[in-house]
Design an enzyme around this catalytic site. Structure first.
Site, short mmCIF file in Angstrom:
data_model
loop_
_atom_site.label_atom_id
_atom_site.label_comp_id
_atom_site.label_asym_id
_atom_site.label_seq_id
_atom_site.Cartn_x
_atom_site.Cartn_y
_atom_site.Cartn_z
N LYS A 65 -17.56 2.98 37.23
CA LYS A 65 -18.82 2.99 36.49
C LYS A 65 -19.20 1.57 36.08
O LYS A 65 -18.41 0.63 36.22
CB LYS A 65 -18.69 3.88 35.26
CG LYS A 65 -17.66 3.40 34.25
CD LYS A 65 -17.53 4.35 33.08
CE LYS A 65 -16.50 3.83 32.07
NZ LYS A 65 -16.39 4.70 30.88
N ARG A 79 -16.73 13.04 20.99
CA ARG A 79 -17.75 12.38 21.80
C ARG A 79 -18.29 13.43 22.76
O ARG A 79 -19.05 14.29 22.36
CB ARG A 79 -17.12 11.15 22.51
CG ARG A 79 -18.11 10.12 22.99
CD ARG A 79 -17.44 8.88 23.53
NE ARG A 79 -16.58 9.13 24.68
CZ ARG A 79 -16.04 8.18 25.43
NH1 ARG A 79 -16.25 6.91 25.13
NH2 ARG A 79 -15.29 8.47 26.46
N TYR A 90 -28.11 -26.23 19.40
CA TYR A 90 -28.96 -25.61 18.39
C TYR A 90 -28.29 -25.64 17.02
O TYR A 90 -27.12 -25.33 16.87
CB TYR A 90 -29.25 -24.16 18.76
CG TYR A 90 -30.33 -23.98 19.79
CD1 TYR A 90 -31.63 -24.40 19.55
CD2 TYR A 90 -30.06 -23.39 21.02
CE1 TYR A 90 -32.63 -24.23 20.49
CE2 TYR A 90 -31.05 -23.21 21.98
CZ TYR A 90 -32.33 -23.64 21.70
OH TYR A 90 -33.32 -23.47 22.64
N MET A 133 -29.11 -19.87 25.92
CA MET A 133 -29.37 -18.81 26.90
C MET A 133 -28.92 -19.23 28.30
O MET A 133 -28.37 -18.42 29.05
CB MET A 133 -30.86 -18.46 26.91
CG MET A 133 -31.21 -17.34 27.87
SD MET A 133 -32.97 -16.95 27.88
CE MET A 133 -33.18 -16.24 26.24
#
EC number: 5.1.1.1
Length: 380
Positions: free
Chosen positions: A38, A136, A260, A313
């Site tokens: 998956k 779940r 940043y 990013m």
């Protein structure tokens, strides 16, 4: 080619993937070792991984969604394929057309599949999921007891399964409680194969009460080189290697804020390499360093080069002061994941787990597959 100029290159060793499955399969030879593919085979590429694993001998695959089942079916035409996330309303015809099997986890799903099988005479192969401690997916134990003790199933299930919640912490008693409850419930369907063990369950193999293997095990993340048992030695081969291209280097004096927010400041004359890689590529922002707290590392040759400042990013600054300039110039490559610093190491630096690192591997990388032959695939 455009890919020749990619900022990062991801090398996926399909031979290592096959070897990891063989190791896991040998742990309990009497129990079939399936493969969970998956989430795009945990980020390495579902089509390529499923094809390589089928070549190695995998006969049963597990995916999460029907869209993944379609890809897996094209890669492994003869395999049994189970879809873990159940049966969406109205999807029975699609399952039957693809020849894949729903994992039925509610009375509503069971009723819809039962009606479909009765009306069409379709292949009744499906799994039934019982909840033994996750809260779940799955039938609760009382629903399962009532259903399995009656004639109400309405078809012959191909598999009964549950999922371990705490097997990555082998000393916790919950795993034995789940095993014992699952053994009781599946005893009501004695002729139906059963599956409980995930990756950590496969590796620990047993609890104080008995074998976790049953007739089928479903390893996932361990196939791809991550260690699901923190604190224990890793036994799987690394499957992924990630390298990032240096697009610029710069010398900056001590006291220079970097990135940043100026969250990190150089404490010595520093040579920085700016890598064409960022959180948009799956290298999490948490891997950066801030205010003296270290983050992750890249490697130039064998020299560790710490990430410096916040990750952007599309860019990462790396301190390459201690690495040779001959290996850290424009258009050289810094290894982010590999033998020296694996997916679990990056996960620890980010405060997360190897599963998340693998499944976040970005789509902007140049991807290279090595170690096993694979052919172009046609979608089913």
């Amino acid at each position: 080619m455009i890919s020749d100029f990619a900022g990062g290159r991801l090398t996926i060793d399909l031979g290592a993937l096959q070897d990891n499955w063989r190791v896991l399969s040998a742990i309990s030879p009497s129990s079939e070792c399936a493969a969970v593919v998956k989430a795009d085979a945990y980020g390495v590429g579902l089509a390529e991984a499923a094809q390589a694993l089928a070549q190695a001998g995998v006969k049963t695959f597990f995916v999460a969604h029907l869209s993944e089942a379609r890809t897996a079916r094209a890669a492994a035409p003869d395999a049994a394929i189970y879809v873990l996330n159940g049966l969406p309303p109205g999807a029975c015809d699609t399952y039957a057309a693809l020849g894949v099997r729903p994992v039925l986890g509610s009375m509503a799903e069971l009723a819809e599949w039962r009606a479909f099988v009765s009306a069409t005479g379709a292949d009744e192969a499906a799994a039934i999921h019982v909840d033994t401690g996750m809260a779940r997916l799955g039938l609760d134990p009382e629903e399962a007891r009532a259903l399995f003790s009656s004639d109400g199933i309405g078809f012959r299930p191909a598999l009964v399964m549950s999922h371990l919640a705490c097997a990555d912490e082998p000393d916790r008693p919950e795993t034995e409680r789940q095993r014992a409850l699952f053994a009781e419930l599946r005893s009501l369907l004695p002729n139906t194969p059963a599956s409980l063990a995930n990756s950590p369950g496969t590796l620990i193999a047993r609890t104080s009460g008995g074998d976790l293997g049953f007739e089928m095990r479903r390893p996932g993340v361990s196939l791809y080189g991550s260690n699901p048992l923190p604190g224990r030695p890793a036994t799987m081969k690394p499957v992924v290697k990630l390298e990032a291209r240096i697009i610029q280097t710069r010398h900056v004096p001590a006291g220079t804020p970097v990135g940043y927010g100026g969250a990190e400041t150089t404490r010595r004359p520093t040579r920085l390499a700016i890598l064409s890689l960022g959180y948009a590529d799956g290298v999490f922002r948490a891997a950066g360093s801030e205010h003296g707290a270290p983050g992750a590392f890249g490697f130039a040759g064998s020299v560790p080069c710490p990430f410096f400042g916040r990750i952007s990013m599309d860019l990462v600054a790396v301190d390459v002061t201690d690495a040779p300039e001959s290996a850290t110039s424009r258009d050289d490559w810094v290894e982010i994941l590999g033998d020296d610093f694996g997916v679990d190491d990056l996960a620890r630096a980010c405060g997360t787990i190897g599963y998340e690192v693998l499944t976040a591997l970005g789509r902007r990388y140049e991807r290279r597959y090595v170690g096993a032959g694979h052919a172009p695939l046609k979608e089913a």
